[in-house]
Design a protein around this motif. Structure first.
Motif, PDB file in Angstrom:
ATOM      1  N   THR A  36       0.826  -1.202   0.000  1.00 58.24           N
ATOM      2  CA  THR A  36       0.000   0.000   0.000  1.00 58.24           C
ATOM      3  C   THR A  36       0.853   1.243   0.000  1.00 58.24           C
ATOM      4  N   LYS A  37       1.908   1.216   0.822  1.00 56.20           N
ATOM      5  CA  LYS A  37       2.814   2.366   0.902  1.00 56.20           C
ATOM      6  C   LYS A  37       3.505   2.593  -0.430  1.00 56.20           C
ATOM      7  N   GLU A  38       3.880   1.486  -1.100  1.00 58.58           N
ATOM      8  CA  GLU A  38       4.541   1.599  -2.390  1.00 58.58           C
ATOM      9  C   GLU A  38       3.610   2.210  -3.421  1.00 58.58           C
ATOM     10  N   GLU A  39       2.312   1.795  -3.388  1.00 60.11           N
ATOM     11  CA  GLU A  39       1.333   2.350  -4.306  1.00 60.11           C
ATOM     12  C   GLU A  39       1.160   3.838  -4.052  1.00 60.11           C
ATOM     13  N   GLN A  40       1.082   4.201  -2.781  1.00 60.41           N
ATOM     14  CA  GLN A  40       0.872   5.594  -2.427  1.00 60.41           C
ATOM     15  C   GLN A  40       2.081   6.445  -2.792  1.00 60.41           C
ATOM     16  N   ALA A  41       3.248   5.846  -2.780  1.00 63.16           N
ATOM     17  CA  ALA A  41       4.479   6.594  -3.017  1.00 63.16           C
ATOM     18  C   ALA A  41       4.908   6.576  -4.485  1.00 63.16           C
ATOM     19  N   GLU A  42       4.049   6.069  -5.382  1.00 69.85           N
ATOM     20  CA  GLU A  42       4.399   6.032  -6.794  1.00 69.85           C
ATOM     21  C   GLU A  42       4.626   7.455  -7.289  1.00 69.85           C
ATOM     22  N   THR A  43       5.723   7.665  -7.967  1.00 75.04           N
ATOM     23  CA  THR A  43       6.065   9.017  -8.401  1.00 75.04           C
ATOM     24  C   THR A  43       6.078   9.131  -9.920  1.00 75.04           C
ATOM     25  N   VAL A  44       6.073  10.367 -10.374  1.00 78.03           N
ATOM     26  CA  VAL A  44       6.174  10.661 -11.800  1.00 78.03           C
ATOM     27  C   VAL A  44       7.204  11.767 -11.957  1.00 78.03           C
ATOM     28  N   THR A  45       8.006  11.680 -13.003  1.00 76.66           N
ATOM     29  CA  THR A  45       9.015  12.703 -13.284  1.00 76.66           C
ATOM     30  C   THR A  45       8.644  13.404 -14.583  1.00 76.66           C
ATOM     31  N   VAL A  46       8.547  14.721 -14.520  1.00 77.78           N
ATOM     32  CA  VAL A  46       8.180  15.514 -15.694  1.00 77.78           C
ATOM     33  C   VAL A  46       9.366  16.384 -16.097  1.00 77.78           C
ATOM     34  N   THR A  47       9.798  16.227 -17.337  1.00 76.13           N
ATOM     35  CA  THR A  47      10.843  17.087 -17.884  1.00 76.13           C
ATOM     36  C   THR A  47      10.144  18.210 -18.642  1.00 76.13           C
ATOM     37  N   HIS A  48      10.419  19.438 -18.258  1.00 79.94           N
ATOM     38  CA  HIS A  48       9.721  20.580 -18.854  1.00 79.94           C
ATOM     39  C   HIS A  48      10.716  21.677 -19.202  1.00 79.94           C
ATOM     40  N   GLU A  49      10.210  22.763 -19.706  1.00 79.96           N
ATOM     41  CA  GLU A  49      11.057  23.854 -20.203  1.00 79.96           C
ATOM     42  C   GLU A  49      12.006  24.414 -19.144  1.00 79.96           C
ATOM     43  N   LEU A  50      11.608  24.364 -17.872  1.00 79.14           N
ATOM     44  CA  LEU A  50      12.405  24.979 -16.814  1.00 79.14           C
ATOM     45  C   LEU A  50      13.171  23.976 -15.960  1.00 79.14           C
ATOM     46  N   GLY A  51      13.077  22.696 -16.277  1.00 79.37           N
ATOM     47  CA  GLY A  51      13.826  21.711 -15.502  1.00 79.37           C
ATOM     48  C   GLY A  51      13.177  20.338 -15.502  1.00 79.37           C
ATOM     49  N   GLU A  52      13.495  19.566 -14.494  1.00 78.80           N
ATOM     50  CA  GLU A  52      12.945  18.218 -14.328  1.00 78.80           C
ATOM     51  C   GLU A  52      12.403  18.118 -12.908  1.00 78.80           C
ATOM     52  N   THR A  53      11.169  17.699 -12.778  1.00 84.65           N
ATOM     53  CA  THR A  53      10.499  17.700 -11.475  1.00 84.65           C
ATOM     54  C   THR A  53       9.897  16.336 -11.176  1.00 84.65           C
ATOM     55  N   THR A  54      10.185  15.812  -9.996  1.00 84.72           N
ATOM     56  CA  THR A  54       9.633  14.533  -9.556  1.00 84.72           C
ATOM     57  C   THR A  54       8.701  14.763  -8.371  1.00 84.72           C
ATOM     58  N   PHE A  55       7.549  14.109  -8.405  1.00 82.50           N
ATOM     59  CA  PHE A  55       6.564  14.285  -7.336  1.00 82.50           C
ATOM     60  C   PHE A  55       5.645  13.068  -7.318  1.00 82.50           C
ATOM     61  N   ASP A  56       4.826  12.963  -6.282  1.00 79.43           N
ATOM     62  CA  ASP A  56       3.908  11.831  -6.157  1.00 79.43           C
ATOM     63  C   ASP A  56       2.831  11.880  -7.229  1.00 79.43           C
ATOM     64  N   LYS A  57       2.556  10.727  -7.811  1.00 78.38           N
ATOM     65  CA  LYS A  57       1.489  10.636  -8.798  1.00 78.38           C
ATOM     66  C   LYS A  57       0.146  10.892  -8.120  1.00 78.38           C
ATOM     67  N   ASN A  58      -0.830  11.382  -8.902  1.00 83.39           N
ATOM     68  CA  ASN A  58      -2.160  11.714  -8.384  1.00 83.39           C
ATOM     69  C   ASN A  58      -2.091  12.690  -7.210  1.00 83.39           C
ATOM     70  N   PRO A  59      -1.436  13.847  -7.391  1.00 79.80           N
ATOM     71  CA  PRO A  59      -1.375  14.843  -6.315  1.00 79.80           C
ATOM     72  C   PRO A  59      -2.789  15.265  -5.915  1.00 79.80           C
ATOM     73  N   GLU A  60      -2.997  15.439  -4.619  1.00 76.57           N
ATOM     74  CA  GLU A  60      -4.345  15.694  -4.110  1.00 76.57           C
ATOM     75  C   GLU A  60      -4.686  17.177  -3.997  1.00 76.57           C
ATOM     76  N   LYS A  61      -3.687  18.035  -4.048  1.00 74.55           N
ATOM     77  CA  LYS A  61      -3.934  19.471  -3.906  1.00 74.55           C
ATOM     78  C   LYS A  61      -3.054  20.199  -4.923  1.00 74.55           C
TER      79      LYS A  61
END
Length: 319
Positions: free
Chosen positions: A36-61
């Motif tokens: 469950t913790k692993e599912e909740q901690a699944e992350t996504v990395t987005v490479t964009h014009e200003l850099g590369e950002t990693t964060f939790d998938k399905n952000p709630e806010k």
């Protein structure tokens, strides 16, 4: 004596089996918790014009500063928007102007960092107007830049939408929407005639022209409408032009984006644009001055709803 030994042995076996069962149950519980913790901690990395950002998938806010992205999240039924800049929200997205449900994050050019910080968002999405404030946003929460690159509009737009799908688990929905828009585009291109068009932005009596690869260049680059002037300067604010220029260029069609209407001023683009000089153009005489909805064209371009509406607008111009 043998009887007591048998009883003692039996009791020991029962205790042993009970202990094994408890250990197995505890291990299963730990494994489930870890999964469950692993599912909740699944992350996504987005490479964009200003850099590369990693964060939790399905952000709630999520705080959204780009109305095209807000438009798309609304279309996809993503209900994690928590804050938006509430000045000049497009009319069709007016529900996000409700200050009781959504935090006012400032304006498109002046963010309320104090309010955003107090929200403790999981993700902030910005675009060109906020690019210079990226580091300040990123100090508060993971921040990604999802603006549209007008020099490759559809590629950029499709990439942004695909990214949204990956972030919020809406890959199939995004693919379906993009396919529908592509069908619209093909229909527009099939309907377009040899008529040549001029795109102008009207702003309190002043006019600027936009050509291919510009902010509104989708009309030429994607929808296949021919240009009345192929030498228009590409710049964020367009090429400043005169009414004499419009008469000299004499376009068959004029597409007008009324900034006055977008920002709520009283000046009328129609009154200033359709003067004696412009009335001599083919576009005016043929009834081909088309006023495009600034909510979609000026405020929220690059969204699933706005791009679809853009295609519909240009389609109707040839019907």
């Amino acid at each position: 004596m043998k009887k007591w030994l048998l009883i003692a042995f039996t009791l020991m076996m029962v205790a042993f089996l009970a202990a094994c069962g408890a250990d197995e149950e505890a291990a299963d519980s730990k494994t489930a918790a870890a999964d469950t913790k692993e599912e909740q901690a699944e992350t996504v990395t987005v490479t964009h014009e200003l850099g590369e950002t990693t964060f939790d998938k399905n952000p709630e806010k999520v705080v959204v500063f780009d109305f095209g992205i807000l438009d798309s999240m609304d279309k996809l039924g993503i209900e994690t928007v928590a804050g938006v800049p509430q000045g000049n929200i497009p009319g069709y997205l007016e529900k996000y102007a409700d200050a009781d449900k959504y935090v006012n994050a400032g304006t498109l050019k002046e963010a309320d960092f104090e309010a955003i910080h107090a929200m403790k968002p999981d993700l902030i999405i910005i675009s060109g107007r906020q690019a210079s404030m990226y580091e300040e946003f990123n100090d508060i929460a993971p921040t990604i830049h999802l603006g549209v690159d007008t020099t490759k509009y559809m590629e950029s737009f499709q990439s942004n939408m695909t990214t949204l799908g990956e972030i919020f688990g809406k890959e199939d929905e995004v693919a379906e929407e993009l396919a529908a828009i592509q069908t619209q585009i093909e229909d527009v291109k099939a309907s377009a005639t040899d008529e040549k068009a001029l795109i102008v932005l009207a702003n309190e009596g002043k006019v600027s022209a936009y050509g291919a690869a510009s902010r509104f260049g989708i009309i030429h680059d994607v929808f296949g409408v021919q240009q009345a002037d192929e030498g228009i300067e590409v710049s964020t604010h367009g090429q400043s032009i005169s009414f004499e220029y419009i008469l000299e260029t004499n376009p068959d069609m004029i597409f007008v984006i009324d900034r006055n209407a977008a920002v709520g001023t009283d000046a009328s683009a129609k009154d200033s644009l359709e003067n004696e000089l412009v009335q001599k153009t083919t576009a005016y005489q043929e009834g081909k001055i088309i006023y495009l909805d600034p909510d979609y064209w000026y405020l929220s371009g690059g969204g699933l709803q706005s791009v679809s509406q853009m295609a519909a607008d240009i389609q109707s111009a040839f019907e």
